[in-house]
Design a protein around this motif. Sequence first.
Motif, PDB file in Angstrom:
ATOM      1  N   ARG A 144       0.880  -1.148   0.102  1.00  0.00           N
ATOM      2  CA  ARG A 144      -0.100  -0.200   0.035  1.00  0.00           C
ATOM      3  C   ARG A 144       1.002   1.122  -0.057  1.00  0.00           C
ATOM      4  O   ARG A 144       1.839   1.294   0.869  1.00  0.00           O
ATOM      5  CB  ARG A 144      -1.075  -0.080   1.438  1.00  0.00           C
ATOM      6  N   ARG A 145       0.714   1.888  -0.973  1.00  0.00           N
ATOM      7  CA  ARG A 145       1.488   3.375  -1.230  1.00  0.00           C
ATOM      8  C   ARG A 145       0.841   4.530  -1.226  1.00  0.00           C
ATOM      9  O   ARG A 145       1.167   5.760  -1.223  1.00  0.00           O
ATOM     10  CB  ARG A 145       2.326   3.085  -2.400  1.00  0.00           C
ATOM     11  N   HIS A 146      -0.641   4.419  -1.255  1.00  0.00           N
ATOM     12  CA  HIS A 146      -1.400   5.753  -1.294  1.00  0.00           C
ATOM     13  C   HIS A 146      -1.628   6.225  -0.097  1.00  0.00           C
ATOM     14  O   HIS A 146      -2.518   5.435   0.651  1.00  0.00           O
ATOM     15  CB  HIS A 146      -2.633   5.493  -2.420  1.00  0.00           C
ATOM     16  N   VAL A 147      -1.888   7.593   0.232  1.00  0.00           N
ATOM     17  CA  VAL A 147      -2.437   8.118   1.403  1.00  0.00           C
ATOM     18  C   VAL A 147      -2.946   9.328   1.152  1.00  0.00           C
ATOM     19  O   VAL A 147      -3.198  10.048   0.084  1.00  0.00           O
ATOM     20  CB  VAL A 147      -1.269   8.341   2.312  1.00  0.00           C
ATOM     21  N   ARG A 148      -3.842   9.860   2.117  1.00  0.00           N
ATOM     22  CA  ARG A 148      -4.784  11.187   1.896  1.00  0.00           C
ATOM     23  C   ARG A 148      -4.531  11.664   3.326  1.00  0.00           C
ATOM     24  O   ARG A 148      -4.355  11.278   4.348  1.00  0.00           O
ATOM     25  CB  ARG A 148      -6.228  10.937   1.706  1.00  0.00           C
ATOM     26  N   PRO A 274      -9.857  20.958   7.882  1.00  0.00           N
ATOM     27  CA  PRO A 274     -10.501  20.974   6.494  1.00  0.00           C
ATOM     28  C   PRO A 274     -10.599  19.611   5.915  1.00  0.00           C
ATOM     29  O   PRO A 274      -9.640  18.668   6.099  1.00  0.00           O
ATOM     30  CB  PRO A 274      -9.627  21.808   5.612  1.00  0.00           C
ATOM     31  N   ASN A 275     -11.214  19.497   5.062  1.00  0.00           N
ATOM     32  CA  ASN A 275     -11.445  18.393   4.220  1.00  0.00           C
ATOM     33  C   ASN A 275     -10.485  18.428   2.920  1.00  0.00           C
ATOM     34  O   ASN A 275     -10.903  18.993   1.850  1.00  0.00           O
ATOM     35  CB  ASN A 275     -12.772  17.971   3.599  1.00  0.00           C
ATOM     36  N   TYR A 276      -9.587  17.714   3.057  1.00  0.00           N
ATOM     37  CA  TYR A 276      -8.241  17.781   2.105  1.00  0.00           C
ATOM     38  C   TYR A 276      -8.863  16.680   1.003  1.00  0.00           C
ATOM     39  O   TYR A 276      -9.068  15.546   1.367  1.00  0.00           O
ATOM     40  CB  TYR A 276      -7.216  17.362   2.350  1.00  0.00           C
ATOM     41  N   LYS A 277      -9.081  16.956  -0.317  1.00  0.00           N
ATOM     42  CA  LYS A 277      -9.680  15.836  -1.162  1.00  0.00           C
ATOM     43  C   LYS A 277      -8.657  15.175  -2.189  1.00  0.00           C
ATOM     44  O   LYS A 277      -8.986  14.326  -2.944  1.00  0.00           O
ATOM     45  CB  LYS A 277     -10.694  16.751  -1.977  1.00  0.00           C
ATOM     46  N   GLY A 278      -7.427  15.365  -2.101  1.00  0.00           N
ATOM     47  CA  GLY A 278      -6.265  14.932  -2.835  1.00  0.00           C
ATOM     48  C   GLY A 278      -5.808  13.625  -1.936  1.00  0.00           C
ATOM     49  O   GLY A 278      -6.093  13.266  -1.137  1.00  0.00           O
ATOM     50  N   GLN A 279      -5.117  12.845  -3.058  1.00  0.00           N
ATOM     51  CA  GLN A 279      -4.225  11.657  -2.298  1.00  0.00           C
ATOM     52  C   GLN A 279      -2.774  11.931  -2.878  1.00  0.00           C
ATOM     53  O   GLN A 279      -2.440  12.722  -3.837  1.00  0.00           O
ATOM     54  CB  GLN A 279      -4.548  10.304  -3.088  1.00  0.00           C
ATOM     55  N   TYR A 280      -1.809  11.287  -2.146  1.00  0.00           N
ATOM     56  CA  TYR A 280      -0.402  11.284  -2.612  1.00  0.00           C
ATOM     57  C   TYR A 280       0.119   9.904  -2.466  1.00  0.00           C
ATOM     58  O   TYR A 280      -0.627   8.999  -1.717  1.00  0.00           O
ATOM     59  CB  TYR A 280       0.270  11.962  -1.226  1.00  0.00           C
ATOM     60  N   LEU A 281       1.033   9.731  -3.276  1.00  0.00           N
ATOM     61  CA  LEU A 281       2.000   8.403  -3.523  1.00  0.00           C
ATOM     62  C   LEU A 281       2.862   8.630  -2.332  1.00  0.00           C
ATOM     63  O   LEU A 281       3.763   9.267  -2.213  1.00  0.00           O
ATOM     64  CB  LEU A 281       2.386   8.481  -4.762  1.00  0.00           C
ATOM     65  N   LEU A 282       2.903   7.640  -1.616  1.00  0.00           N
ATOM     66  CA  LEU A 282       3.886   7.732  -0.437  1.00  0.00           C
ATOM     67  C   LEU A 282       5.314   7.340  -0.890  1.00  0.00           C
ATOM     68  O   LEU A 282       5.408   6.380  -1.629  1.00  0.00           O
ATOM     69  CB  LEU A 282       3.386   6.639   0.866  1.00  0.00           C
ATOM     70  N   PRO A 283       6.159   8.139  -0.415  1.00  0.00           N
ATOM     71  CA  PRO A 283       7.695   7.891  -1.153  1.00  0.00           C
ATOM     72  C   PRO A 283       7.990   6.340  -0.899  1.00  0.00           C
ATOM     73  O   PRO A 283       7.617   6.066   0.183  1.00  0.00           O
ATOM     74  CB  PRO A 283       8.526   8.929  -0.602  1.00  0.00           C
ATOM     75  N   GLU A 284       8.799   5.779  -1.816  1.00  0.00           N
ATOM     76  CA  GLU A 284       9.229   4.468  -1.632  1.00  0.00           C
ATOM     77  C   GLU A 284      10.163   4.368  -0.383  1.00  0.00           C
ATOM     78  O   GLU A 284      10.065   3.144   0.259  1.00  0.00           O
ATOM     79  CB  GLU A 284      10.370   4.131  -2.789  1.00  0.00           C
ATOM     80  N   ARG A 285      10.642   5.388   0.230  1.00  0.00           N
ATOM     81  CA  ARG A 285      11.367   5.389   1.490  1.00  0.00           C
ATOM     82  C   ARG A 285      10.737   4.650   2.619  1.00  0.00           C
ATOM     83  O   ARG A 285      11.092   4.237   3.610  1.00  0.00           O
ATOM     84  CB  ARG A 285      12.189   6.480   1.786  1.00  0.00           C
ATOM     85  N   PHE A 286       9.280   4.831   2.800  1.00  0.00           N
ATOM     86  CA  PHE A 286       8.508   4.542   3.650  1.00  0.00           C
ATOM     87  C   PHE A 286       7.966   3.099   3.658  1.00  0.00           C
ATOM     88  O   PHE A 286       7.672   2.543   4.424  1.00  0.00           O
ATOM     89  CB  PHE A 286       7.230   5.215   3.610  1.00  0.00           C
ATOM     90  N   SER A 287       8.425   2.213   2.343  1.00  0.00           N
ATOM     91  CA  SER A 287       8.093   0.790   2.299  1.00  0.00           C
ATOM     92  C   SER A 287       8.826   0.023   3.308  1.00  0.00           C
ATOM     93  O   SER A 287      10.108   0.350   3.355  1.00  0.00           O
ATOM     94  CB  SER A 287       8.286   0.400   0.876  1.00  0.00           C
ATOM     95  N   GLY A 288       7.965  -1.013   3.852  1.00  0.00           N
ATOM     96  CA  GLY A 288       8.845  -1.872   4.902  1.00  0.00           C
ATOM     97  C   GLY A 288       8.771  -1.430   6.057  1.00  0.00           C
ATOM     98  O   GLY A 288       9.304  -2.245   7.033  1.00  0.00           O
ATOM     99  N   ILE A 289       8.323  -0.018   6.676  1.00  0.00           N
ATOM    100  CA  ILE A 289       8.250   0.400   7.992  1.00  0.00           C
ATOM    101  C   ILE A 289       7.442  -0.611   8.728  1.00  0.00           C
ATOM    102  O   ILE A 289       7.749  -1.059   9.944  1.00  0.00           O
ATOM    103  CB  ILE A 289       7.889   1.842   8.133  1.00  0.00           C
TER     104      ILE A 289
END
Length: 290
Positions: A144-148, A274-289
């Motif tokens: 899972r790499r997507h966050v809001r 506030p209600n933020y409506k976008g999403q971000y791709l979590l940087p690869e460096r977070f993978s495996g935490i």
Amino acid sequence: MQTVAVVTMVRDDAFFLKAWLRHYGEMFGRQNCYVINHGYGEEVAELAKGCNIIGIPGDPHKNFDVKRWSLLNNLFGGLRRYYNHVIVGDVDELVVVDPDAGVNLLQWLEKAETDRVYTPVGLEVIHRIDIEDQPADDMILGPRRHVRIAPHYSKPSIVSTPAKLSRGGHFAQYPKLHTPDELYLLHLKFCDFGAYTGAMDRRNAVSAEVGVGFKQASIGRHWFAEARGEDREVFEGFAELPMQEGFDLRPVRRKMHRSFKARGDTGYFEFDRPNYKGQYLLPERFSGIF
């Protein structure tokens, strides 16, 4: 004084408890983890072996959240006499340090000031079921790499000075706001479609036992079937969130500070959410935490 204790309450949520134990138990040592086993669940007790397990009755009650946070406030208040920092939150909430900081959460806390309450920026990990088909059983970040942005989960979750938290842990009786750039709270409710449906089924069953609607109960609205919505439609909707470039959340923190104020005459403090409506791709460096 020990560096850090971490406290949560859990009932049946094995998927989230496993992630919580992978993250905190391996980093801090299970002897510094305090798991309140709501309902004396056998699976919780088995998974959390080596932790400090506190079994409590699981009888349904319309003021569940009031009782829960009364217990949590008193528990982490006492633990503060033995630890420099206490992390407190739900079992599906994990505090992390951005790997770019060059340290993990324990190493960060070993050098952190102890006269304050820290509020990480809240991020909701979302399962993009249209493009993410890898299971998240043994590792969540990576599959899972997507966050809001989730202001509701920007919680005062690291308590390093005397302070009381509100029901839900959303507000603190502490008059300053500390939001280090490298700290995040990742909320996992929507991180896996299968885990979500299972957890919601269990919570709907618990709320049904209470015998009143969410307007008459001090229980999160999302525990009630009438507020649930259609599961697949919720997850399919994540694909429609506009993708944001980069991963610079300093403007979010600045908005938190600009709007920080007393929450009426309650003794608590708050900031706008506030209600933020976008999403971000979590940087690869977070993978495996975790």
